[in-house]
Each structure stands twice: as structure tokens, then as C-alpha cells.
Design a protein around this motif. Structure first.
Motif, PDB file in Angstrom:
ATOM      1  N   HIS A   1     -12.280   4.060 -27.390  1.00 24.82           N
ATOM      2  CA  HIS A   1     -12.472   2.773 -26.710  1.00 24.82           C
ATOM      3  C   HIS A   1     -13.780   2.727 -25.925  1.00 24.82           C
ATOM      4  N   ALA A   2     -14.377   3.896 -25.670  1.00 22.40           N
ATOM      5  CA  ALA A   2     -15.613   3.942 -24.897  1.00 22.40           C
ATOM      6  C   ALA A   2     -16.850   3.815 -25.778  1.00 22.40           C
ATOM      7  N   LEU A   3     -16.655   3.947 -27.088  1.00 24.85           N
ATOM      8  CA  LEU A   3     -17.811   3.938 -27.980  1.00 24.85           C
ATOM      9  C   LEU A   3     -18.274   2.529 -28.293  1.00 24.85           C
ATOM     10  N   GLY A   4     -19.541   2.428 -28.503  1.00 24.38           N
ATOM     11  CA  GLY A   4     -20.123   1.144 -28.870  1.00 24.38           C
ATOM     12  C   GLY A   4     -20.079   0.962 -30.368  1.00 24.38           C
ATOM     13  N   ASP A   5     -21.196   0.650 -30.935  1.00 28.11           N
ATOM     14  CA  ASP A   5     -21.272   0.376 -32.371  1.00 28.11           C
ATOM     15  C   ASP A   5     -21.326   1.663 -33.194  1.00 28.11           C
ATOM     16  N   ALA A   6     -21.293   1.505 -34.502  1.00 28.87           N
ATOM     17  CA  ALA A   6     -21.308   2.645 -35.421  1.00 28.87           C
ATOM     18  C   ALA A   6     -22.617   3.426 -35.320  1.00 28.87           C
ATOM     19  N   GLU A   7     -23.709   2.742 -35.044  1.00 29.51           N
ATOM     20  CA  GLU A   7     -25.011   3.400 -34.914  1.00 29.51           C
ATOM     21  C   GLU A   7     -25.013   4.370 -33.730  1.00 29.51           C
ATOM     22  N   GLN A   8     -24.412   3.939 -32.631  1.00 23.71           N
ATOM     23  CA  GLN A   8     -24.330   4.783 -31.447  1.00 23.71           C
ATOM     24  C   GLN A   8     -23.461   6.011 -31.716  1.00 23.71           C
ATOM     25  N   LYS A   9     -22.347   5.807 -32.404  1.00 15.77           N
ATOM     26  CA  LYS A   9     -21.471   6.925 -32.743  1.00 15.77           C
ATOM     27  C   LYS A   9     -22.196   7.908 -33.667  1.00 15.77           C
ATOM     28  N   GLU A  10     -22.953   7.391 -34.629  1.00 15.15           N
ATOM     29  CA  GLU A  10     -23.705   8.247 -35.542  1.00 15.15           C
ATOM     30  C   GLU A  10     -24.743   9.075 -34.778  1.00 15.15           C
ATOM     31  N   GLU A  11     -25.387   8.462 -33.801  1.00 12.64           N
ATOM     32  CA  GLU A  11     -26.366   9.193 -32.989  1.00 12.64           C
ATOM     33  C   GLU A  11     -25.687  10.314 -32.210  1.00 12.64           C
ATOM     34  N   MET A  12     -24.490  10.036 -31.697  1.00 15.37           N
ATOM     35  CA  MET A  12     -23.747  11.074 -30.973  1.00 15.37           C
ATOM     36  C   MET A  12     -23.376  12.221 -31.900  1.00 15.37           C
ATOM     37  N   LEU A  13     -22.923  11.902 -33.099  1.00 10.85           N
ATOM     38  CA  LEU A  13     -22.541  12.951 -34.055  1.00 10.85           C
ATOM     39  C   LEU A  13     -23.737  13.809 -34.453  1.00 10.85           C
ATOM     40  N   LYS A  14     -24.886  13.187 -34.631  1.00  9.78           N
ATOM     41  CA  LYS A  14     -26.105  13.940 -34.949  1.00  9.78           C
ATOM     42  C   LYS A  14     -26.463  14.880 -33.798  1.00  9.78           C
ATOM     43  N   THR A  15     -26.283  14.386 -32.585  1.00  9.82           N
ATOM     44  CA  THR A  15     -26.593  15.204 -31.414  1.00  9.82           C
ATOM     45  C   THR A  15     -25.596  16.352 -31.288  1.00  9.82           C
ATOM     46  N   VAL A  16     -24.339  16.112 -31.627  1.00  8.48           N
ATOM     47  CA  VAL A  16     -23.338  17.187 -31.629  1.00  8.48           C
ATOM     48  C   VAL A  16     -23.769  18.280 -32.596  1.00  8.48           C
ATOM     49  N   HIS A  17     -24.166  17.885 -33.813  1.00  2.00           N
ATOM     50  CA  HIS A  17     -24.615  18.874 -34.802  1.00  2.00           C
ATOM     51  C   HIS A  17     -25.838  19.638 -34.293  1.00  2.00           C
ATOM     52  N   ALA A  18     -26.777  18.917 -33.707  1.00  3.76           N
ATOM     53  CA  ALA A  18     -27.980  19.575 -33.186  1.00  3.76           C
ATOM     54  C   ALA A  18     -27.629  20.572 -32.085  1.00  3.76           C
ATOM     55  N   CYS A  19     -26.729  20.185 -31.195  1.00  9.70           N
ATOM     56  CA  CYS A  19     -26.315  21.098 -30.119  1.00  9.70           C
ATOM     57  C   CYS A  19     -25.621  22.331 -30.692  1.00  9.70           C
ATOM     58  N   ARG A  20     -24.772  22.119 -31.685  1.00 12.98           N
ATOM     59  CA  ARG A  20     -24.077  23.254 -32.311  1.00 12.98           C
ATOM     60  C   ARG A  20     -25.075  24.201 -32.989  1.00 12.98           C
ATOM     61  N   LEU A  21     -26.047  23.640 -33.696  1.00 11.92           N
ATOM     62  CA  LEU A  21     -27.050  24.475 -34.347  1.00 11.92           C
ATOM     63  C   LEU A  21     -27.910  25.219 -33.328  1.00 11.92           C
ATOM     64  N   ASN A  22     -28.267  24.535 -32.254  1.00 11.74           N
ATOM     65  CA  ASN A  22     -29.060  25.178 -31.207  1.00 11.74           C
ATOM     66  C   ASN A  22     -28.251  26.273 -30.514  1.00 11.74           C
ATOM     67  N   LEU A  23     -26.964  25.996 -30.301  1.00  5.21           N
ATOM     68  CA  LEU A  23     -26.082  27.018 -29.726  1.00  5.21           C
ATOM     69  C   LEU A  23     -26.003  28.225 -30.645  1.00  5.21           C
ATOM     70  N   SER A  24     -25.906  27.975 -31.946  1.00  8.43           N
ATOM     71  CA  SER A  24     -25.815  29.094 -32.889  1.00  8.43           C
ATOM     72  C   SER A  24     -27.081  29.951 -32.827  1.00  8.43           C
ATOM     73  N   LEU A  25     -28.229  29.321 -32.659  1.00  8.88           N
ATOM     74  CA  LEU A  25     -29.472  30.081 -32.508  1.00  8.88           C
ATOM     75  C   LEU A  25     -29.397  30.968 -31.265  1.00  8.88           C
ATOM     76  N   CYS A  26     -28.928  30.394 -30.151  1.00  8.75           N
ATOM     77  CA  CYS A  26     -28.808  31.175 -28.914  1.00  8.75           C
ATOM     78  C   CYS A  26     -27.862  32.352 -29.111  1.00  8.75           C
ATOM     79  N   TYR A  27     -26.715  32.088 -29.728  1.00  2.19           N
ATOM     80  CA  TYR A  27     -25.753  33.171 -29.964  1.00  2.19           C
ATOM     81  C   TYR A  27     -26.352  34.251 -30.867  1.00  2.19           C
ATOM     82  N   LEU A  28     -27.106  33.839 -31.867  1.00  2.38           N
ATOM     83  CA  LEU A  28     -27.749  34.802 -32.758  1.00  2.38           C
ATOM     84  C   LEU A  28     -28.728  35.681 -31.983  1.00  2.38           C
ATOM     85  N   LYS A  29     -29.552  35.059 -31.157  1.00  2.00           N
ATOM     86  CA  LYS A  29     -30.546  35.803 -30.371  1.00  2.00           C
ATOM     87  C   LYS A  29     -29.885  36.704 -29.330  1.00  2.00           C
TER      88      LYS A  29
END
Length: 146
Positions: free
Chosen positions: A94-122
Motif C-alpha cells: 500500500h506504500a508503493l507508488g507506480d510500477a516504475e518506482q517499484k522496479e527502481e526499488m527492485l533494481k536497487t535491492v539487486h545492486a545492494c545484494r551484489l555489493n554486499l556479496s562483494l564485501c563478503y567476498l573481500k
């Protein structure tokens, strides 16, 4: 309502006269929101969601700056915080706006997960690195970085 009494010696143990006097504590619970996001229980204007998304993007950028300096533990904290906040935001449809905003959030989630994986690897936390990559691959099987 009063939920209990404590002797003053448990609160302020420096006054001999006050030690025998009990202290009443009152606790008031407010709202249904979570401690991180009390606004989620209310109607959320689109600009508020956008501002919170921008806060997460900023946290990710702070993490990126830490990675450039080789400070992976600090970067991990920024990415983890951004990821936690994004997932909390996404969990409230109910807090989400349009589909574009949700897509941007999902992309950012993936980016954060990938960046976290780099940190864990290092940081030689290979299991945690693999867990983050697996979560990305579950949603995006063709992700080359994962």
C-alpha cells in the motif's frame, strides 16, 4: 497504566534517603508501524516513498565510497541498512507508488545484494557471499555479476 515499581536503589543508587522510595514507570505504545518505519501504518504520500527510496540510494552511494577506499566492513553496513530499508518498503504494497518506482526499488535491492556479496567476498565470508548472489539469481537468473 503502571506496569511495575522499582526501588530507587536500582535506578539511582547514590541517595540513601531515596533508596526506600519506589519509582513508577509508565510506557505508552503508539501506532501500528514498525520501529524503523512508523509511517507504514498510515497513508503514505508518493513523495515520502520517493524520499525514502532516495535515502536508500544515498546509503548505497556511501557504501560505494567505502568500497573505493577498501573499507569493506563499513561498506557492508551501508549496503545492509539500505537493503533492510528497501525490503521493508517493498513489503508494504500500500506504500508503493507506480510500477516504475517499484522496479527502481527492485533494481536497487539487486545492486545492494551484489555489493554486499562483494564485501563478503573481500572479507572472506564466502557462504554469505554465495547467499546474496543466490538471492539475486533467484529473481534474475541471467545476472552475470551474481
Amino acid at each position: 497504566r503502571t506496569i511495575g515499581e522499582l526501588p530507587m536503589s536500582d535506578v539511582l543508587p547514590f541517595s540513601a534517603d531515596a533508596r526506600s522510595e519506589p519509582v513508577s514507570l509508565e510506557v505508552t505504545l503508539v501506532g501500528k508501524g514498525s520501529p524503523d518505519f512508523p509511517w507504514l501504518s498510515q497513508g503514505v504520500p508518493a513523495e515520502s516513498v520517493q524520499r525514502r527510496l532516495q535515502d536508500c540510494l544515498d546509503l548505497r552511494e556511501f557504501g560505494n565510497a567505502e568500497v573505493r577506499e577498501g573499507r569493506y566492513t563499513q561498506a557492508k553496513r551501508y549496503y545492509s541498512t539500505a537493503l533492510h530499508r528497501l525490503l521493508k518498503l517493498l513489503s508494504c504494497s500500500h506504500a508503493l507508488g507506480d510500477a516504475e518506482q517499484k522496479e527502481e526499488m527492485l533494481k536497487t535491492v539487486h545492486a545492494c545484494r551484489l555489493n554486499l556479496s562483494l564485501c563478503y567476498l573481500k572479507l572472506h565470508s564466502h557462504r554469505k557471499c554465495a547467499q546474496q548472489c543466490s538471492k539475486v539469481l533467484h529473481k534474475d537468473p541471467n545476472n552475470v555479476k551474481a
